[in-house]
Motif scaffolding. Structure first.
Motif, PDB file in Angstrom:
ATOM      1  N   VAL A 114       0.996  -1.173   0.035  1.00 40.35           N
ATOM      2  CA  VAL A 114       0.057   0.038  -0.176  1.00 40.35           C
ATOM      3  C   VAL A 114       0.929   1.323  -0.120  1.00 40.35           C
ATOM      4  CG1 VAL A 114      -1.776   1.038   1.266  1.00 40.35           C
ATOM      5  CG2 VAL A 114      -1.819  -1.325   1.372  1.00 40.35           C
ATOM      6  N   ARG A 115       1.274   1.576  -1.217  1.00 38.07           N
ATOM      7  CA  ARG A 115       2.104   2.704  -1.274  1.00 38.07           C
ATOM      8  C   ARG A 115       1.582   3.523  -2.828  1.00 38.07           C
ATOM      9  NH1 ARG A 115       7.032   2.563   1.814  1.00 38.07           N
ATOM     10  NH2 ARG A 115       7.968   4.016   0.740  1.00 38.07           N
ATOM     11  N   TYR A 116       0.974   4.451  -2.478  1.00 39.52           N
ATOM     12  CA  TYR A 116       0.215   5.052  -3.766  1.00 39.52           C
ATOM     13  C   TYR A 116       0.293   6.526  -3.572  1.00 39.52           C
ATOM     14  CZ  TYR A 116      -1.773   0.564  -4.937  1.00 39.52           C
ATOM     15  OH  TYR A 116      -2.150  -0.639  -5.236  1.00 39.52           O
ATOM     16  N   LEU A 117       0.210   7.214  -4.883  1.00 39.28           N
ATOM     17  CA  LEU A 117      -0.106   8.495  -4.864  1.00 39.28           C
ATOM     18  C   LEU A 117      -1.623   8.834  -5.275  1.00 39.28           C
ATOM     19  CD1 LEU A 117       1.432  11.211  -5.678  1.00 39.28           C
ATOM     20  CD2 LEU A 117       1.358  10.787  -7.862  1.00 39.28           C
ATOM     21  N   LEU A 118      -2.297   9.390  -4.178  1.00 35.04           N
ATOM     22  CA  LEU A 118      -3.531   9.694  -4.501  1.00 35.04           C
ATOM     23  C   LEU A 118      -3.689  11.139  -5.169  1.00 35.04           C
ATOM     24  CD1 LEU A 118      -5.221   8.615  -0.991  1.00 35.04           C
ATOM     25  CD2 LEU A 118      -4.955   7.276  -3.180  1.00 35.04           C
ATOM     26  N   ALA A 119      -4.039  11.279  -6.383  1.00 34.65           N
ATOM     27  CA  ALA A 119      -3.897  12.341  -7.313  1.00 34.65           C
ATOM     28  C   ALA A 119      -5.280  12.915  -7.782  1.00 34.65           C
ATOM     29  CB  ALA A 119      -3.146  12.041  -8.448  1.00 34.65           C
TER      30      ALA A 119
END
Length: 937
Positions: A114-119
């Motif tokens: 769970v390593r994300y860019l919420l864009a």
């Protein structure tokens, strides 16, 4: 157990103390005593037990009705937790997610990392998405300690949003408290005192040096603020406005903070509406924080590599739970305030201050004194705001000039890294804290202007009069005598003046600014949501506000960066707004601001029509663009005749940047099709009910106490631990002010993670089940299928039904029986037990069937894991390839060979680690077996 009464390695026995089957690993006969090393599945531990502590598995405790229900409920929950399509956080009822937020949550928890860019674009609720992901990970037992790092103006919003929407208490650690706690606990890590923390971004970035500080002072500061923070053991780190930690280079303090945060927790969420502003190197630094191996160099920024790490929805595609567009339209207009004859003094003051600014700025350029230039720019904005604002600033400037200072600054002032993030009032405080040398004759000029400002304060104010007129007009147009108004200004003195002016005319007014604490801000927002009709806010005060209950925004003065206007209007133009938003931008006629705005608004409207508000925001919401607008206004002050040509050049620059950003955003991948029907499925999911059935029946079966109340329960666990006034529904907890019991509670969570074990020879219950057709009879069982690899275990649960009369395996019937066993209204009777050799024979037969029918489930787990490993291989090989290419460009042969040798060593170590991960082991174990027959209804 053998016939001689002695257990052999591999035998199953029953432990009365642990109330479960245990497996004998080793039998020891020492000095006449039989001692056994046994594996206890529920604890996953190997223990030593004496012979008298074990009994035959045939003497195992007989399954009670309650233990059976607890077991099947726990298994059903375990099955749900193993499925990525089952989301737990929305079932709590704190927040009903919108379709795009459900999509974000589903994407985020679908993978192992769970390593994300919420864009998502501005206003779509990235804070809510991050909160949902955090709750999901907490409910799954993966997260306990969470850190939120955000710009200073947003930290209070984070604390409020987490508490109001998710009932999650976060401790806000501001710089003063960090220092205080560090003084009292000099040998401890203060960051470990709290499990959930929000902290301002610039309060924890590392320092290289600070004027007047020794090396030891800098070292202690970094240890308390930065090193201890990183070492505090976080599970999840959330960084808001994450594009700010990408940095202009990889050496700036914010980027070094970002690098450290990326290594400090296994789970990382980076939030930004503007991830790629046309600069690939900056975007690469941001993506490398998520996965260094996947993004070893700028050349790795390709759509197919970036898309798996990015979750993004555009406003134009966002829909509500009914499938309708999410946002209401907006009406924005520029209101020109005309000077009347009664405002002559005010106009004289404006023109005199503008001349003072023009002269002072020109002197600053000639004498290379940038700090005077900063001050002059602020003086222009102050006089454009209000008479009181400029009078207050002139007064403070005169006091500074007349004061005999121990030292004066003659060198350049370095702007703080967050200078362009500050509002006008904060920038003014930054400048005035320095003792600035006056230019020649400035003292007399400031005295003259101050005298004129004092005269003006008691005279009619053109803009205040226009404000009152427009408020009455809007009230009539909206046909709402209680219409609420959100009024923005850059400066606190203007805020104070407006409060007095409007209160004297019968309006109830509250104020917000950046100096207020969390509790005071909360109180002001509550008052504005209630009786107060007017909220006057500065930009810093308005950051993070959610004011959908108001739809009229009046910009009393105009910030020079138009993105500030967008942010102001965005306080009411949010999800949940039910009215058309009205935004009025006030500007005085025949002023510098008027000359700029008249042309700029036309150009920005054209850009808006061509690209859309969100594409324009991608560029305007940038620290790099803010100076361009400041330069535009400076030009308008120094060379008014060149305003139009300068704006045309800026328009061309903006169009190019927006085009670059639009092209760059294609890297972020395709948007998913949003489905509003997903929202409808949330309220009906039975997971909270399963948790209740599991917990209550476990306590009854294992000697605990369950005391039902009018609402909820008092629970006593077998070890004596009590829980008072608990319910298993978030809505019920809020309604009755009771404690909410969920999978987040370790004791409840443990019931799922320690599923019971059924073994050969153990007695199996014979059950009569109402709701099942009478002709159905046979053996129903649940089997746990596991894949174990290095540091991980994936589990699935397989239900089987073996029909007695024809020996067929009926999979749909197996699922139907499972559903019936979980229903509260189902009549369930235990008629007896199957024991002895028949029990063993049945177990062995069913185990063979579980091996056969569980094969596909195991293959599914195996394929998923191998797919994950393949991605790891590809990332690693790609990273080593890019690094090798970079080394080959090194000019010195000796250096090149040394680095290649070191890279080869690292690659071999990586290959060995990956080889260890390739070793996978299957496991199959029975959870429960019963004989079941239908009953005539």
């Amino acid at each position: 157990m053998s016939r001689d009464g002695i257990w052999r390695p591999g035998d199953w026995a029953w432990s009365r103390e642990y109330r479960e089957p245990v497996k004998v690993i080793e039998a020891l006969d020492l000095w006449g005593k039989n001692v056994y090393r046994v594996w206890v599945p529920g604890r996953d531990a190997v223990l030593r037990l004496q012979e008298n502590e074990l009994s035959s598995i045939t003497e195992a405790g007989l399954t009670s009705r309650e233990r059976l229900i607890y077991t099947v409920a726990a298994a059903r929950i375990a099955e749900s937790l193993a499925r990525p399509d089952i989301l737990l956080a929305p079932l709590e009822g704190c927040v009903t997610p919108l379709p795009h937020q459900l999509y974000a949550l589903s994407r985020a928890v679908s993978g192992n990392r769970v390593r994300y860019l919420l864009a998502d674009e501005v206003g779509l609720g990235k804070t809510i998405e991050a909160g949902l992901i955090m709750r999901e990970l907490k409910l799954r037992g993966l997260v306990r300690r969470t850190l939120v790092v955000a710009p200073k103006g947003l930290v209070m919003q984070w604390v409020q949003e987490m508490e109001n929407r998710f009932r999650e208490r976060f401790h806000l650690l501001m710089p003063a408290e960090i220092t205080t706690l560090s003084c009292f606990e000099w040998d401890a890590n203060v960051w470990q005192r709290f499990d959930q923390v929000v902290v301002p971004m610039d309060a924890v970035k590392p320092l290289e040096s600070r004027r007047g500080w020794s090396r030891d002072q800098v070292s202690r500061y970094n240890r308390e603020r930065f090193e201890n923070l990183i070492a505090a053991g976080w599970d999840l780190i959330i960084v808001d406005e994450a594009h700010r930690i990408a940095g202009s280079t990889d050496a700036v303090a914010r980027y070094r903070l970002g690098q450290a945060l990326a290594e400090a927790a296994p789970y990382l969420l980076l939030l930004t509406a503007t991830p790629h502003q046309g600069k690939t190197d900056s975007f690469h630094r941001l993506m490398a924080l998520l996965d260094r191996e996947a993004f070893p160099g700028v050349e790795s920024i390709k759509r197919e590599r970036v898309a798996p790490y990015v979750i993004r929805t555009e406003k134009r595609r966002a829909i509500d739970e009914k499938g309708q567009p999410l946002f209401k339209p907006r009406r924005t207009q520029l209101v020109t305030v005309v000077w009347q004859s009664r405002h002559q003094k005010q106009r004289e003051l404006y023109e005199a201050v503008t001349e003072y600014v023009r002269e002072g700025y020109n002197r600053a350029l000639k004498e290379k004194r940038n700090y005077i230039g900063f001050l002059m720019v602020l003086m222009q904005r102050l006089v454009a705001s209000s008479t009181r604002a400029i009078r207050t600033a002139l007064q403070r400037r005169l006091e500074a000039i007349e004061q005999e200072a121990p030292f004066q600054i003659n060198s350049e002032i370095e702007l703080e890294e967050d200078w362009w993030d500050l509002d006008g009032q904060e920038q003014l405080e930054q400048i005035l804290k320095h003792r600035l040398v006056a230019f020649a004759s400035e003292r007399e000029e400031v005295k003259r202007l101050l005298s004129l400002a004092r005269q003006c304060e008691s005279l009619p104010d053109a803009r205040a009069e226009a404000l009152l007129e427009w408020m009455y007009r809007l009230q009539a147009e909206e046909n709402d005598p209680e219409l609420k108004f959100l009024i923005f200004t850059e400066f606190i003195p203007t805020q104070e003046m407006l409060k007095e002016f409007l209160e004297n005319r019968g309006f109830s007014v509250v104020c917000l600014n950046g100096s207020m604490g969390l509790e005071e801000r909360r109180r002001v927002q509550q008052e504005f949501a209630g009786p107060a009709r007017v909220l006057v806010s500065t930009d810093a005060g308005g950051e993070g506000l959610n004011l959908q209950f108001c739809h009229v925004v009046i910009n009393y003065d105009l910030p020079w960066n138009p993105m500030r206007l967008e942010q102001r209007i965005g306080r009411v133009d949010r999800i949940g707004q039910e009215h058309v938003v009205r935004a009025l931008n006030f500007v005085l006629q025949d002023t510098v601001e008027y000359r700029v705005q008249e042309v700029l608004q036309e150009k920005l409207a054209a850009i808006l029509a061509d690209f859309g508000v969100d594409k324009m925001s991608d560029v305007l919401d940038s620290a790099e663009v803010a100076p361009d607008f400041e330069d535009l206004y400076k030009e308008a002050i120094l060379r008014p005749e060149e305003v139009e040509s300068r704006i045309e050049r800026l328009e061309a620059e903006l169009r190019q940047r927006i085009q670059e950003a639009t092209t760059a955003n294609r890297l972020l991948g395709e948007e998913a099709e949003l489905d509003s029907r997903l929202v409808e499925k949330i309220p009906g999911h039975p997971l909270p009910y399963w948790v209740e059935r599991m917990t209550v029946n476990f306590l009854v079966s294992e000697g605990g106490i369950v005391k039902p109340k009018l609402a909820g329960y008092d629970l006593t666990w077998p070890d004596g631990f009590t829980m008072k006034d608990v319910v298993f529904s978030r809505q019920e907890a809020d309604k009755h002010s009771m404690s909410y019991l969920s999978l987040e509670e370790p004791r409840v969570r443990g019931l799922v993670s320690r599923l019971p074990l059924a073994v050969a020879g153990q007695p199996f219950a014979k059950v009569r089940l109402k709701g099942l057709p009478q002709e159905i009879s046979g053996y129903w069982s649940l089997w746990r299928i596991s894949l174990m690899a290095e540091n991980m275990r994936e589990v699935r649960v397989l239900p089987l039904f073996h029909q007695e009369k024809d020996g067929k395996i009926l999979m749909p019937t197996a699922r139907r029986i499972w559903d019936l066993l979980l229903q509260e209204e189902t009549s369930l009777e235990i008629q007896g037990y199957i024991t002895g050799e028949k029990s063993e024979e049945i177990f062995e037969r069913l185990q063979k069937q579980a091996v056969r029918y569980g094969h596909n489930l195991f293959l599914e787990l195996k394929n998923q894991y191998e797919e994950h490993l393949q991605k790891e291989r590809e990332k690693g090989r790609y990273a080593f390839q890019i690094r090798r290419q970079a080394i080959m460009r090194v000019g010195l042969p000796a250096v090149r060979q040394h680095r290649l040798a070191e890279l080869e060593r690292q690659e071999k170590e990586w290959a060995l680690r990956l080889q260890q991960k390739e070793k996978i082991l299957p496991e199959l174990s029975a959870i429960t077996i019963i004989y079941v027959e239908g009953v005539v209804p």
